[in-house]
Each structure stands twice: as C-alpha cells, then as structure tokens.
Design a protein around this motif. Structure first.
Motif, short mmCIF file in Angstrom:
data_model
loop_
_atom_site.label_atom_id
_atom_site.label_comp_id
_atom_site.label_asym_id
_atom_site.label_seq_id
_atom_site.Cartn_x
_atom_site.Cartn_y
_atom_site.Cartn_z
N MET A 1 12.25 10.42 -9.19
CA MET A 1 10.80 10.60 -9.31
C MET A 1 10.10 10.02 -8.07
SD MET A 1 8.36 9.26 -12.37
CE MET A 1 9.34 9.84 -13.74
N SER A 2 9.12 10.73 -7.54
CA SER A 2 8.41 10.24 -6.36
C SER A 2 7.48 9.08 -6.71
CB SER A 2 7.55 11.35 -5.76
OG SER A 2 8.35 12.43 -5.43
N SER A 3 7.38 8.16 -5.78
CA SER A 3 6.53 6.98 -6.01
C SER A 3 5.30 6.99 -5.13
CB SER A 3 7.30 5.70 -5.71
OG SER A 3 8.36 5.57 -6.58
N VAL A 4 4.22 6.51 -5.69
CA VAL A 4 2.98 6.38 -4.93
C VAL A 4 2.48 4.94 -5.07
CG1 VAL A 4 0.60 7.21 -4.67
CG2 VAL A 4 2.37 8.77 -5.53
N GLY A 5 2.07 4.35 -3.98
CA GLY A 5 1.45 3.03 -4.02
C GLY A 5 -0.05 3.17 -3.82
N ILE A 6 -0.83 2.68 -4.76
CA ILE A 6 -2.29 2.71 -4.61
C ILE A 6 -2.78 1.30 -4.33
CG2 ILE A 6 -4.50 3.26 -5.70
CD1 ILE A 6 -3.18 5.24 -7.48
N PHE A 7 -3.51 1.15 -3.24
CA PHE A 7 -4.05 -0.16 -2.85
C PHE A 7 -5.56 -0.04 -2.77
CE2 PHE A 7 0.18 0.48 -1.35
CZ PHE A 7 0.82 -0.69 -1.72
N TYR A 8 -6.25 -0.92 -3.46
CA TYR A 8 -7.70 -0.80 -3.48
C TYR A 8 -8.35 -2.15 -3.22
CZ TYR A 8 -7.37 -3.10 -7.95
OH TYR A 8 -7.11 -4.04 -8.92
N GLY A 9 -9.58 -2.08 -2.74
CA GLY A 9 -10.42 -3.27 -2.65
C GLY A 9 -11.69 -2.99 -3.43
N MET A 36 -2.22 -1.74 -6.81
CA MET A 36 -2.38 -3.14 -6.42
C MET A 36 -3.72 -3.43 -5.76
SD MET A 36 1.44 -3.68 -5.00
CE MET A 36 1.95 -1.98 -5.25
N ASP A 37 -4.23 -4.61 -6.05
CA ASP A 37 -5.47 -5.09 -5.44
C ASP A 37 -5.13 -5.65 -4.06
OD1 ASP A 37 -7.72 -6.54 -4.71
OD2 ASP A 37 -8.11 -7.23 -6.76
N ILE A 38 -5.79 -5.16 -3.03
CA ILE A 38 -5.47 -5.58 -1.66
C ILE A 38 -5.66 -7.09 -1.48
CG2 ILE A 38 -7.76 -5.13 -0.63
CD1 ILE A 38 -4.34 -4.27 0.94
N ALA A 39 -6.48 -7.68 -2.33
CA ALA A 39 -6.70 -9.13 -2.24
C ALA A 39 -5.45 -9.90 -2.63
CB ALA A 39 -7.85 -9.54 -3.14
N GLU A 40 -4.53 -9.22 -3.33
CA GLU A 40 -3.38 -9.95 -3.89
C GLU A 40 -2.03 -9.47 -3.38
OE1 GLU A 40 -4.06 -9.48 -8.06
OE2 GLU A 40 -5.96 -10.57 -7.91
N VAL A 41 -2.00 -8.55 -2.41
CA VAL A 41 -0.70 -8.06 -1.96
C VAL A 41 -0.46 -8.44 -0.50
CG1 VAL A 41 -0.63 -6.06 -3.47
CG2 VAL A 41 -1.58 -5.81 -1.20
N SER A 42 0.82 -8.44 -0.13
CA SER A 42 1.13 -8.60 1.28
C SER A 42 1.29 -7.19 1.85
CB SER A 42 2.42 -9.38 1.46
OG SER A 42 3.52 -8.53 1.25
N LEU A 43 1.04 -7.03 3.13
CA LEU A 43 1.10 -5.68 3.70
C LEU A 43 2.52 -5.13 3.69
CD1 LEU A 43 -1.57 -5.92 6.51
CD2 LEU A 43 -1.77 -4.98 4.22
N LYS A 44 3.49 -6.00 3.57
CA LYS A 44 4.90 -5.55 3.43
C LYS A 44 5.02 -4.65 2.20
CE LYS A 44 8.01 -7.30 6.35
NZ LYS A 44 7.26 -6.58 7.39
N GLU A 45 4.27 -4.98 1.16
CA GLU A 45 4.34 -4.17 -0.06
C GLU A 45 3.75 -2.79 0.17
OE1 GLU A 45 3.63 -6.56 -3.89
OE2 GLU A 45 2.85 -7.87 -2.32
#
Ligand SMILES: Cc1cc2nc3c(=O)[nH]c(=O)nc-3n(C[C@H](O)[C@H](O)[C@H](O)COP(=O)(O)O)c2cc1C
Length: 170
Positions: A1-9, A36-45
């Motif tokens: 299954m394809s994965s999508v990462g959504i990052f928001y502020g 994921m909330d951009i306030a809580e993730v590392s850019l590696k993610e």
C-alpha cells in the motif's frame, strides 16, 4: 500500500482539522497516511516519505503559520529528489483579499528549486480575492481552503484534489 506523509502547521486548529479531512479522503482512496504537526516532528521524518503533503495557514503578508518559521532554513536545504510533494494552504479571502493564502506561496518558494515533483496545482475559480503570492501561472500552487468564508466548499474541494493526487502519487 502506498504511504503519504501529511505535515501541517496550525495556530488555531483549522489547518490541523483540514489535514485530517484530507487524510480521511486519502485513506478512502486506498492510501496509508501518517499525519504530523510540524511543531513536533524532525525533518528526517518528512524525508522518509515518497509522497508528501505540506500544509500551512497564513498569518500575514508572506507569513506562514508560526511553527514553520522555526524550520524554514532546514526545509530549504532538504532534498526532495524523487518525491511527490503537494501543498495546501488556508486563509481568509474576505478579510485578507490582498494577501490571500500567502503562506502557501512561501512554502512553494521554499521548495520550488528543490528536485521535488510538485503536484496538486489548483484552479483559482470560485475564490474572490485581489492578490495572492500562492498564484503562479494563473493557478494556485496547491489546494487553497478558506474555512472561514467558504467552509461549505471544503468537502468537494478536498475530494477533487485528492482524486488529482492519486494519479501522481506512487
Ligand atoms: C493574525 C492573523 C493574520 C492573518 N493573515 C492572513 C492573511 O494575510 N491572508 C490570509 O489569507 N489569511 C490570513 N489569516 C487567516 C488565517 O490564515 C485563517 O484563519 C486560517 O484558517 C487559520 O488556520 P489555523 O487555525 O490552522 O492557523 C490571518 C489570521 C490571523 C489570526
């Protein structure tokens, strides 16, 4: 299954809630989604995904949502080579018709020169504003949602946009 990462502020929660609506539509279309909330993730993610959606609200002329300001330099140095990237932005066209969804334009400027495959450009039809730096070649550089004055359009816009993305996402 394809994965999508959504990052928001999101400052007040509108962009966050819309990110979840986008996520639900993607899941309905058969994608696996991490949000994921951009306030809580590392850019590696962020780099771990091949399909990436990035969203922000606008807080003034060419001003992104607050948490993005802390990661701007790092994002502009990130490699998006081989990745599909779609952007979305929130704003209010009635109160801010001269800077409508400007934050989305700032995001675009950050990654326009990366090697990302930018997808999800969106028609300006149906919106009423004078100026927006999120418009390039007569189109928005990503999905624009105005939860305050066009809340009733969100559902259909998200559905159409996700349909468009599923053609490009792998
Ligand atoms: C201080 C402030 C400034 C804003 N400036 C703009 C603007 O220049 N352009 C725009 O389209 N929307 C502007 N907005 C509207 C927000 O982008 C809109 O309310 C958005 O839905 C907020 O999303 P959030 O709750 O996820 O942060 C502004 C809102 C605030 C509170």
């Amino acid at each position: 299954m394809s994965s999508v990462g959504i990052f928001y502020g999101s400052n007040g929660g509108a962009t966050e809630s819309l990110a979840y609506d986008i996520s639900e539509e993607l899941i309905r279309s058969g994608f696996k989604v991490e949000i994921m909330d951009i306030a809580e993730v590392s850019l590696k993610e962020v780099e771990a995904f091949d399909n990436i959606i990035i969203g922000t609200s606008t807080m003034g002329m060419r001003v992104l949502q607050d948490d993005w300001e802390d990661v701007l330099d790092r994002i502009s140095n990130m490699s998006f080579e081989g990745k599909n990237v779609a952007l979305f932005g929130t704003g209010n066209q009635e109160i801010y018709p001269d800077t409508f969804a400007d934050g989305l334009g700032v995001l675009f400027d950050l990654i326009r020169n990366s090697d990302a495959n930018l997808v999800g450009q969106w028609s300006t039809d149906g919106y009423k504003f004078r100026e927006s730096n999120a418009v390039v070649d007569k189109k928005f550089v990503g999905l624009v949602l105005d939860d305050e004055t066009q809340h009733n359009h969100n559902k259909a816009r998200i559905k159409d946009w996700v349909k468009q993305l599923t053609v490009s996402f792998n």
